[in-house]
Design an enzyme around this catalytic site. Structure first.
Site, PDB file in Angstrom:
ATOM      1  NE  ARG A 243      -4.943  12.620 -75.203  1.00 39.21           N
ATOM      2  CZ  ARG A 243      -4.091  12.958 -74.266  1.00 39.21           C
ATOM      3  NH1 ARG A 243      -3.849  14.203 -74.012  1.00 39.21           N
ATOM      4  NH2 ARG A 243      -3.462  12.054 -73.562  1.00 39.21           N
TER       5      ARG A 243
ATOM      6  NE  ARG B  87      -3.344  17.495 -71.836  1.00 37.48           N
ATOM      7  CZ  ARG B  87      -4.269  17.982 -72.641  1.00 37.48           C
ATOM      8  NH1 ARG B  87      -5.257  18.689 -72.154  1.00 37.48           N
ATOM      9  NH2 ARG B  87      -4.203  17.791 -73.932  1.00 37.48           N
ATOM     10  CD  GLU B  88      -0.865  15.730 -74.044  1.00 37.74           C
ATOM     11  OE1 GLU B  88      -0.715  14.521 -74.312  1.00 37.74           O
ATOM     12  OE2 GLU B  88      -1.978  16.212 -73.774  1.00 37.74           O
ATOM     13  CE  LYS B  89       4.248  13.362 -65.727  1.00 38.98           C
ATOM     14  NZ  LYS B  89       2.833  13.606 -65.624  1.00 38.98           N
TER      15      LYS B  89
END
Length: 167
Positions: free
Chosen positions: A2, A70-72
């Site tokens: 992000r 979290r970014e899986k």
């Protein structure tokens, strides 16, 4: 990711990633929505001539276990060159979602993205809050992001129309 990067040189430091753009072309099925109704989140896509401004944070290596979890949902951890306002250049880490992952949604109009975001929520809250908080943070940092602000504008119109119709 992000356009928020994790680096080892400094805390809370503004930066730009060249040839990349923050864009809401990735779905999320685990935090801001559900597998049955995935929401939309930002990713960084390669785009010649573009740049993505954001913040860089120094984190300890142990944090990457949490960030990777979290970014899986389709994100890859990559090294990227960060350009700072003081002309320093450093290597940092960021997460990106490429077009070849199963959660990649690709291009859509800002109005359609806003409609998608307006109806999505999950264990971590409403998808709309993610967008609104991102837009607020960008304004506080004095970062102009026409894509994010256009989606925010459409979302505001949609929620205003919905609340007007509900009363």
């Amino acid at each position: 990711m992000r356009c928020i990067c994790w680096i080892t040189i400094s805390c809370l430091k503004g930066h730009s990633i060249l040839a990349g753009k923050r864009i809401f072309w990735q779905s999320s099925h685990d935090h801001l929505s559900t597998p049955e109704a995935p929401g939309r989140v930002a990713t960084l896509v390669e785009m010649p001539g573009a740049s993505c401004e954001g913040m860089a944070y120094r984190v300890s290596p142990s944090v990457f276990t949490q960030l990777d979890y979290r970014e899986k949902n389709g994100y890859l951890r990559v090294n990227t060159e960060l350009h700072f306002a003081d002309n320093q250049v450093s290597t940092g880490l960021t997460y990106i979602a490429t077009a070849d992952n199963s959660a990649y949604l690709g291009p859509a109009s800002e109005q359609d993205i806003a409609k998608h975001i307006a109806r999505s929520k999950g264990a971590s809250g409403e998808n709309s809050e993610y967008l609104l908080q991102l837009a607020q943070s960008l304004r506080q940092l004095k970062i102009d992001d026409p894509h994010v602000f256009a989606i925010e504008n459409w979302l505001t119109k949609l929620t205003t129309q919905h609340s007007t119709l509900s009363t």
